[in-house]
Design an enzyme around this catalytic site. Structure first.
Site, PDB file in Angstrom:
ATOM      1  N   GLU A  51     -41.027 -28.637 -68.303  1.00 22.40           N
ATOM      2  CA  GLU A  51     -38.883 -27.889 -67.162  1.00 22.40           C
ATOM      3  C   GLU A  51     -39.203 -25.989 -66.840  1.00 22.40           C
ATOM      4  O   GLU A  51     -39.004 -25.886 -65.524  1.00 22.40           O
ATOM      5  CB  GLU A  51     -38.029 -27.595 -68.648  1.00 22.40           C
ATOM      6  N   HIS A  55     -41.908 -29.756 -63.427  1.00 26.17           N
ATOM      7  CA  HIS A  55     -42.887 -31.403 -63.125  1.00 26.17           C
ATOM      8  C   HIS A  55     -43.153 -31.833 -64.557  1.00 26.17           C
ATOM      9  O   HIS A  55     -43.457 -31.658 -65.982  1.00 26.17           O
ATOM     10  CB  HIS A  55     -44.100 -30.330 -62.752  1.00 26.17           C
ATOM     11  N   HIS A  56     -42.321 -33.045 -64.845  1.00 24.48           N
ATOM     12  CA  HIS A  56     -41.543 -33.486 -65.896  1.00 24.48           C
ATOM     13  C   HIS A  56     -43.001 -34.783 -65.936  1.00 24.48           C
ATOM     14  O   HIS A  56     -42.300 -35.795 -64.716  1.00 24.48           O
ATOM     15  CB  HIS A  56     -40.136 -34.142 -65.580  1.00 24.48           C
ATOM     16  N   HIS A  73     -44.407 -37.282 -57.740  1.00 26.39           N
ATOM     17  CA  HIS A  73     -43.586 -38.271 -56.790  1.00 26.39           C
ATOM     18  C   HIS A  73     -43.331 -37.912 -55.324  1.00 26.39           C
ATOM     19  O   HIS A  73     -43.674 -38.739 -54.643  1.00 26.39           O
ATOM     20  CB  HIS A  73     -42.237 -38.421 -57.368  1.00 26.39           C
ATOM     21  N   GLU A  74     -43.191 -36.487 -55.358  1.00 28.33           N
ATOM     22  CA  GLU A  74     -42.707 -35.971 -53.919  1.00 28.33           C
ATOM     23  C   GLU A  74     -43.787 -36.212 -52.975  1.00 28.33           C
ATOM     24  O   GLU A  74     -44.192 -35.824 -51.569  1.00 28.33           O
ATOM     25  CB  GLU A  74     -42.022 -34.493 -54.163  1.00 28.33           C
ATOM     26  N   ASP A  82     -50.121 -31.537 -61.509  1.00 35.77           N
ATOM     27  CA  ASP A  82     -50.787 -32.240 -62.527  1.00 35.77           C
ATOM     28  C   ASP A  82     -51.783 -31.958 -63.573  1.00 35.77           C
ATOM     29  O   ASP A  82     -51.691 -31.980 -65.041  1.00 35.77           O
ATOM     30  CB  ASP A  82     -50.312 -33.708 -62.147  1.00 35.77           C
TER      31      ASP A  82
END
Length: 96
Positions: A51, A55-56, A73-74, A82
């Site tokens: 949080e 980045h989850h 994902h974006e 990552d």
């Protein structure tokens, strides 16, 4: 945000995140604990860090096992976020 090539990811994992694997534009790792409570505590600690980083992870939990998959994902692939989150996850795991 820059995405890394398969070769760049492989080199980074080999040098920095040895227990992570590269799969389908993601990096992944499985973790095992003695109890469900330990696994859940691990996930909770990661949740706060993720949080803060905004980045989850994609993850799943089954009793004492946690599987984590990271990708941006974006951006459509593996990015520095990552790698950073994976490093943070490894630090959290090493404290168990």
């Amino acid at each position: 945000m820059k995405t890394f090539t398969e070769q760049e990811v492989a080199i980074f994992l080999k040098e920095n995140l040895k227990n992570w694997t590269f799969e389908k534009n993601t990096i992944a790792r499985d973790f095992k604990f003695k109890t469900f409570g330990e696994a859940f505590s691990f996930m909770t600690a990661i949740a706060f860090e993720a949080e803060n980083m905004n980045h989850h992870p994609d993850w799943s939990n089954s009793y004492n096992k946690v599987s984590i998959v990271l990708t941006n994902h974006e951006a459509g692939g593996v990015t520095q976020l990552d790698f950073d989150l994976a490093g943070t996850i490894d630090k959290i795991y090493s404290r168990k």
